[in-house]
Design a protein around this motif. Structure first.
Motif, PDB file in Angstrom:
ATOM      1  N   TYR A 241     -38.076  14.541 -30.498  1.00  0.00           N
ATOM      2  CA  TYR A 241     -39.533  14.573 -30.426  1.00  0.00           C
ATOM      3  C   TYR A 241     -40.095  15.372 -31.597  1.00  0.00           C
ATOM      4  O   TYR A 241     -39.431  16.263 -32.134  1.00  0.00           O
ATOM      5  CB  TYR A 241     -39.989  15.187 -29.100  1.00  0.00           C
ATOM      6  CG  TYR A 241     -39.633  14.336 -27.899  1.00  0.00           C
ATOM      7  CD1 TYR A 241     -40.389  13.223 -27.565  1.00  0.00           C
ATOM      8  CD2 TYR A 241     -38.526  14.651 -27.105  1.00  0.00           C
ATOM      9  CE1 TYR A 241     -40.052  12.436 -26.464  1.00  0.00           C
ATOM     10  CE2 TYR A 241     -38.188  13.870 -26.008  1.00  0.00           C
ATOM     11  CZ  TYR A 241     -38.954  12.760 -25.691  1.00  0.00           C
ATOM     12  OH  TYR A 241     -38.626  11.986 -24.613  1.00  0.00           O
ATOM     13  N   ASP A 242     -41.317  15.045 -31.963  1.00  0.00           N
ATOM     14  CA  ASP A 242     -41.984  15.720 -33.071  1.00  0.00           C
ATOM     15  C   ASP A 242     -42.203  17.198 -32.719  1.00  0.00           C
ATOM     16  O   ASP A 242     -42.839  17.520 -31.717  1.00  0.00           O
ATOM     17  CB  ASP A 242     -43.333  15.043 -33.352  1.00  0.00           C
ATOM     18  CG  ASP A 242     -43.970  15.555 -34.639  1.00  0.00           C
ATOM     19  OD1 ASP A 242     -43.358  16.397 -35.307  1.00  0.00           O
ATOM     20  OD2 ASP A 242     -45.086  15.088 -34.959  1.00  0.00           O
ATOM     21  N   ARG A 243     -41.673  18.099 -33.551  1.00  0.00           N
ATOM     22  CA  ARG A 243     -41.787  19.530 -33.281  1.00  0.00           C
ATOM     23  C   ARG A 243     -42.717  20.237 -34.267  1.00  0.00           C
ATOM     24  O   ARG A 243     -42.990  21.422 -34.110  1.00  0.00           O
ATOM     25  CB  ARG A 243     -40.403  20.182 -33.330  1.00  0.00           C
ATOM     26  CG  ARG A 243     -39.443  19.599 -32.292  1.00  0.00           C
ATOM     27  CD  ARG A 243     -38.108  20.311 -32.302  1.00  0.00           C
ATOM     28  NE  ARG A 243     -38.239  21.714 -31.941  1.00  0.00           N
ATOM     29  CZ  ARG A 243     -37.194  22.548 -31.850  1.00  0.00           C
ATOM     30  NH1 ARG A 243     -35.964  22.102 -32.087  1.00  0.00           N
ATOM     31  NH2 ARG A 243     -37.385  23.815 -31.532  1.00  0.00           N
ATOM     32  N   VAL A 244     -43.152  19.524 -35.290  1.00  0.00           N
ATOM     33  CA  VAL A 244     -44.023  20.137 -36.295  1.00  0.00           C
ATOM     34  C   VAL A 244     -45.424  19.547 -36.248  1.00  0.00           C
ATOM     35  O   VAL A 244     -46.423  20.266 -36.286  1.00  0.00           O
ATOM     36  CB  VAL A 244     -43.413  19.981 -37.713  1.00  0.00           C
ATOM     37  CG1 VAL A 244     -44.344  20.594 -38.760  1.00  0.00           C
ATOM     38  CG2 VAL A 244     -42.045  20.632 -37.772  1.00  0.00           C
ATOM     39  N   GLY A 245     -45.523  18.223 -36.155  1.00  0.00           N
ATOM     40  CA  GLY A 245     -46.835  17.580 -36.075  1.00  0.00           C
ATOM     41  C   GLY A 245     -47.344  17.042 -37.392  1.00  0.00           C
ATOM     42  O   GLY A 245     -48.545  16.764 -37.541  1.00  0.00           O
ATOM     43  N   MET A 287     -61.875  18.720 -38.581  1.00  0.00           N
ATOM     44  CA  MET A 287     -62.697  19.696 -39.295  1.00  0.00           C
ATOM     45  C   MET A 287     -61.989  20.229 -40.541  1.00  0.00           C
ATOM     46  O   MET A 287     -62.514  21.089 -41.246  1.00  0.00           O
ATOM     47  CB  MET A 287     -63.046  20.861 -38.358  1.00  0.00           C
ATOM     48  CG  MET A 287     -63.910  20.453 -37.173  1.00  0.00           C
ATOM     49  SD  MET A 287     -64.079  21.771 -35.939  1.00  0.00           S
ATOM     50  CE  MET A 287     -64.919  23.036 -36.892  1.00  0.00           C
ATOM     51  N   GLY A 288     -60.766  19.731 -40.806  1.00  0.00           N
ATOM     52  CA  GLY A 288     -60.044  20.112 -42.010  1.00  0.00           C
ATOM     53  C   GLY A 288     -59.035  21.224 -41.837  1.00  0.00           C
ATOM     54  O   GLY A 288     -58.465  21.709 -42.827  1.00  0.00           O
ATOM     55  N   VAL A 289     -58.786  21.650 -40.597  1.00  0.00           N
ATOM     56  CA  VAL A 289     -57.815  22.719 -40.341  1.00  0.00           C
ATOM     57  C   VAL A 289     -56.566  22.097 -39.717  1.00  0.00           C
ATOM     58  O   VAL A 289     -56.571  21.698 -38.561  1.00  0.00           O
ATOM     59  CB  VAL A 289     -58.397  23.788 -39.401  1.00  0.00           C
ATOM     60  CG1 VAL A 289     -57.368  24.895 -39.171  1.00  0.00           C
ATOM     61  CG2 VAL A 289     -59.683  24.362 -39.971  1.00  0.00           C
ATOM     62  N   ASN A 290     -55.493  22.001 -40.502  1.00  0.00           N
ATOM     63  CA  ASN A 290     -54.256  21.375 -40.032  1.00  0.00           C
ATOM     64  C   ASN A 290     -53.136  22.412 -40.063  1.00  0.00           C
ATOM     65  O   ASN A 290     -52.604  22.761 -41.122  1.00  0.00           O
ATOM     66  CB  ASN A 290     -53.897  20.173 -40.918  1.00  0.00           C
ATOM     67  CG  ASN A 290     -52.803  19.320 -40.310  1.00  0.00           C
ATOM     68  OD1 ASN A 290     -51.836  19.822 -39.754  1.00  0.00           O
ATOM     69  ND2 ASN A 290     -52.944  18.008 -40.423  1.00  0.00           N
ATOM     70  N   ALA A 291     -52.786  22.934 -38.883  1.00  0.00           N
ATOM     71  CA  ALA A 291     -51.777  23.996 -38.793  1.00  0.00           C
ATOM     72  C   ALA A 291     -50.422  23.529 -39.296  1.00  0.00           C
ATOM     73  O   ALA A 291     -49.679  24.296 -39.932  1.00  0.00           O
ATOM     74  CB  ALA A 291     -51.670  24.477 -37.342  1.00  0.00           C
ATOM     75  N   ALA A 292     -50.059  22.270 -39.020  1.00  0.00           N
ATOM     76  CA  ALA A 292     -48.760  21.747 -39.443  1.00  0.00           C
ATOM     77  C   ALA A 292     -48.662  21.713 -40.967  1.00  0.00           C
ATOM     78  O   ALA A 292     -47.645  22.089 -41.554  1.00  0.00           O
ATOM     79  CB  ALA A 292     -48.528  20.362 -38.852  1.00  0.00           C
ATOM     80  N   GLU A 293     -49.718  21.264 -41.630  1.00  0.00           N
ATOM     81  CA  GLU A 293     -49.713  21.205 -43.085  1.00  0.00           C
ATOM     82  C   GLU A 293     -49.699  22.611 -43.686  1.00  0.00           C
ATOM     83  O   GLU A 293     -49.041  22.858 -44.706  1.00  0.00           O
ATOM     84  CB  GLU A 293     -50.932  20.416 -43.582  1.00  0.00           C
ATOM     85  CG  GLU A 293     -50.842  18.924 -43.301  1.00  0.00           C
ATOM     86  CD  GLU A 293     -52.034  18.177 -43.867  1.00  0.00           C
ATOM     87  OE1 GLU A 293     -52.964  18.850 -44.373  1.00  0.00           O
ATOM     88  OE2 GLU A 293     -52.035  16.925 -43.802  1.00  0.00           O
ATOM     89  N   GLN A 294     -50.422  23.541 -43.073  1.00  0.00           N
ATOM     90  CA  GLN A 294     -50.423  24.922 -43.554  1.00  0.00           C
ATOM     91  C   GLN A 294     -49.030  25.524 -43.458  1.00  0.00           C
ATOM     92  O   GLN A 294     -48.561  26.209 -44.377  1.00  0.00           O
ATOM     93  CB  GLN A 294     -51.422  25.747 -42.750  1.00  0.00           C
ATOM     94  CG  GLN A 294     -52.874  25.393 -43.025  1.00  0.00           C
ATOM     95  CD  GLN A 294     -53.835  26.146 -42.121  1.00  0.00           C
ATOM     96  OE1 GLN A 294     -53.427  26.883 -41.223  1.00  0.00           O
ATOM     97  NE2 GLN A 294     -55.133  25.961 -42.351  1.00  0.00           N
ATOM     98  N   ASN A 300     -42.639  25.555 -47.983  1.00  0.00           N
ATOM     99  CA  ASN A 300     -42.275  25.091 -49.328  1.00  0.00           C
ATOM    100  C   ASN A 300     -42.437  26.202 -50.354  1.00  0.00           C
ATOM    101  O   ASN A 300     -41.630  26.336 -51.285  1.00  0.00           O
ATOM    102  CB  ASN A 300     -43.129  23.884 -49.714  1.00  0.00           C
ATOM    103  CG  ASN A 300     -42.804  22.653 -48.891  1.00  0.00           C
ATOM    104  OD1 ASN A 300     -41.678  22.500 -48.409  1.00  0.00           O
ATOM    105  ND2 ASN A 300     -43.777  21.769 -48.724  1.00  0.00           N
ATOM    106  N   HIS A 301     -43.484  27.004 -50.179  1.00  0.00           N
ATOM    107  CA  HIS A 301     -43.720  28.113 -51.101  1.00  0.00           C
ATOM    108  C   HIS A 301     -42.621  29.169 -50.971  1.00  0.00           C
ATOM    109  O   HIS A 301     -42.151  29.732 -51.963  1.00  0.00           O
ATOM    110  CB  HIS A 301     -45.093  28.736 -50.805  1.00  0.00           C
ATOM    111  CG  HIS A 301     -45.513  29.768 -51.805  1.00  0.00           C
ATOM    112  ND1 HIS A 301     -45.520  29.538 -53.168  1.00  0.00           N
ATOM    113  CD2 HIS A 301     -45.946  31.053 -51.636  1.00  0.00           C
ATOM    114  CE1 HIS A 301     -45.938  30.620 -53.802  1.00  0.00           C
ATOM    115  NE2 HIS A 301     -46.204  31.569 -52.889  1.00  0.00           N
ATOM    116  N   ALA A 302     -42.187  29.427 -49.722  1.00  0.00           N
ATOM    117  CA  ALA A 302     -41.125  30.404 -49.494  1.00  0.00           C
ATOM    118  C   ALA A 302     -39.795  29.930 -50.072  1.00  0.00           C
ATOM    119  O   ALA A 302     -39.019  30.727 -50.621  1.00  0.00           O
ATOM    120  CB  ALA A 302     -40.985  30.673 -48.000  1.00  0.00           C
TER     121      ALA A 302
END
Length: 311
Positions: A241-245, A287-294, A300-302
Motif C-alpha cells: 500500500y502507498d505509504r508516502v502519498g 491549496m498548494g501544501v503537499n506534505a508528501a512532496e515536501q 533528496n536534499h539529505a
C-alpha cells in the motif's frame, strides 16, 4: 439521462400554455436553446428545430414589421413536427399566425413574463440538470469539511458504520448504499440519494435508521459535488500500500476523473478519522501544501548532502 418533456418546463418555470396543447408531451433532447432571429428574417437553412425556441422583444419587433404573407410563412416554418415548443417572453402578445400554425402542427406555444435573458438562463440550467449523464454507484456519500467524499468498497467492509461515525463527528450524510451521480459539467459530478432511501442509513445489527430524525437537519444534505473517492478494502498481507502519498490514483466516473485513495481495513483502524484526515489533506493539496512532496524534497536534499543531519 432523464426524459424531459415540454410539460415539465411549463410546470418548472410557471409558463402559460397558449396553444398546441396536444404536443406538451414532446421530448426535449438538448439543453441548447434557440433565438430564431435569422429564421424570422427568412433564413432557415440551419434552423435548429429540435431546440426550444425563444422569441424575445428583438425577434417580435422585427416580425411585426413583416407583411401578412411573410408572417404566415415564417410561423409555419418555425412550427416543425419535432419542435418541442416556442416561448414568447416579456409577456408580449402572441401573434395569431403563430397560434394557427402551432395548432396545425401541435407545437406548444407558451408565454412568460420574464425577460428573455433571465428565462434563457433559468431554462438552460433546468435542462442541463435534467439531461445530464447519470449513473449509480454502490457506496456512501458524505460531506466532510465542505468536500464531497464518496466511500466505496465491497458489501460488509464497513462503509455505513464509518459514515455513522462521521455523522457523529459533525459531518453530513448525503446518501447511503446507492449514490445517484450526474455529470453537470465536464469536471463536475454531483451525487444525491434516491428518494426512497434519502436520509436513511443501514447498520447491520440495528437495521434502518433515519439520520435526520436522530441527529437533526444539520446532519444531512440533499446533494453534494464529489471531490474525492475513498475505496475501503480488507487488508491484504502481501499487498503493498502507498505509504508516502506521492502517487495519485484516479477513478473515472462517467467522463470525469476523480482522485481515489485506497484505505486498507483491519481491526483497530479508526476509519472515520483516517477519512476525515484524507479530506483535510486533499484540501491542503489543492491549496498548494503537499506534505508528501515536501518530505521527498527534504529526503533528496539529505541524500545529496550527507553532512546535513535531518534524521
Amino acid at each position: 439521462m432523464a426524459k424531459v418533456r415540454t410539460k415539465d418546463i411549463i410546470e418548472a418555470l410557471g409558463l402559460e400554455l397558449i396553444s398546441g396543447e396536444e404536443g406538451i408531451n414532446r421530448p426535449i433532447v438538448t439543453s441548447d436553446l434557440s433565438r430564431p432571429g435569422l429564421e424570422i428574417a427568412g433564413f432557415f437553412d440551419y434552423y435548429p428545430a429540435d431546440r426550444v425556441q425563444l422569441l424575445g422583444m428583438t425577434e417580435m419587433s422585427f416580425f411585426n414589421r413583416l407583411n401578412e404573407p411573410e408572417r404566415v410563412q415564417r410561423m409555419e416554418e418555425l412550427c416543425r413536427d419535432f419542435t418541442p415548443g416556442i416561448i414568447i417572453t416579456r409577456g408580449q402578445e402572441v401573434p395569431l399566425e403563430l397560434v394557427e400554425a402551432s395548432e396545425r402542427e401541435s407545437v406548444p406555444v407558451m408565454k412568460s413574463n420574464m425577460k428573455t435573458t433571465r428565462l434563457y438562463s433559468r431554462l438552460t440550467n433546468f435542462l442541463e440538470s435534467k439531461l445530464a449523464p447519470t449513473t449509480a454507484v454502490h457506496g456512501v456519500l458524505v460531506d466532510i469539511y465542505g468536500l464531497g467524499v464518496l466511500i466505496t468498497g465491497k458489501s460488509g467492509v464497513g462503509k455505513s458504520e464509518t459514515a455513522l461515525e462521521l455523522v457523529k463527528r459533525g459531518h453530513r450524510l448525503v446518501a447511503d448504499d446507492c449514490v445517484e451521480i450526474r455529470q453537470e459539467d465536464q469536471d463536475t459530478l454531483v451525487g444525491n440519494a434516491p428518494d426512497l432511501i434519502e436520509h436513511l442509513l443501514e447498520i447491520r445489527g440495528l437495521g434502518i435508521i433515519n439520520v435526520m430524525t436522530l441527529f437533526g437537519a444539520g446532519a444531512v444534505r440533499s446533494n453534494k459535488r464529489i471531490s474525492i473517492v475513498i475505496s475501503l478494502e480488507l487488508w491484504e498481507k502481501n499487498k503493498q500500500y502507498d505509504r508516502v502519498g506521492l502517487d495519485e490514483e484516479k477513478m473515472k466516473i462517467i467522463d470525469t476523473e476523480v482522485t481515489k485513495i485506497t484505505v486498507p481495513v483491519r481491526p483497530g483502524r479508526n476509519l472515520a478519522v483516517i477519512i476525515e484526515v484524507a479530506a483535510m489533506n486533499y484540501r491542503l493539496k489543492k491549496m498548494g501544501v503537499n506534505a508528501a512532496e515536501q518530505f521527498s524534497d527534504r529526503l533528496n536534499h539529505a541524500i545529496a548532502d550527507p553532512e546535513i543531519e535531518e534524521f
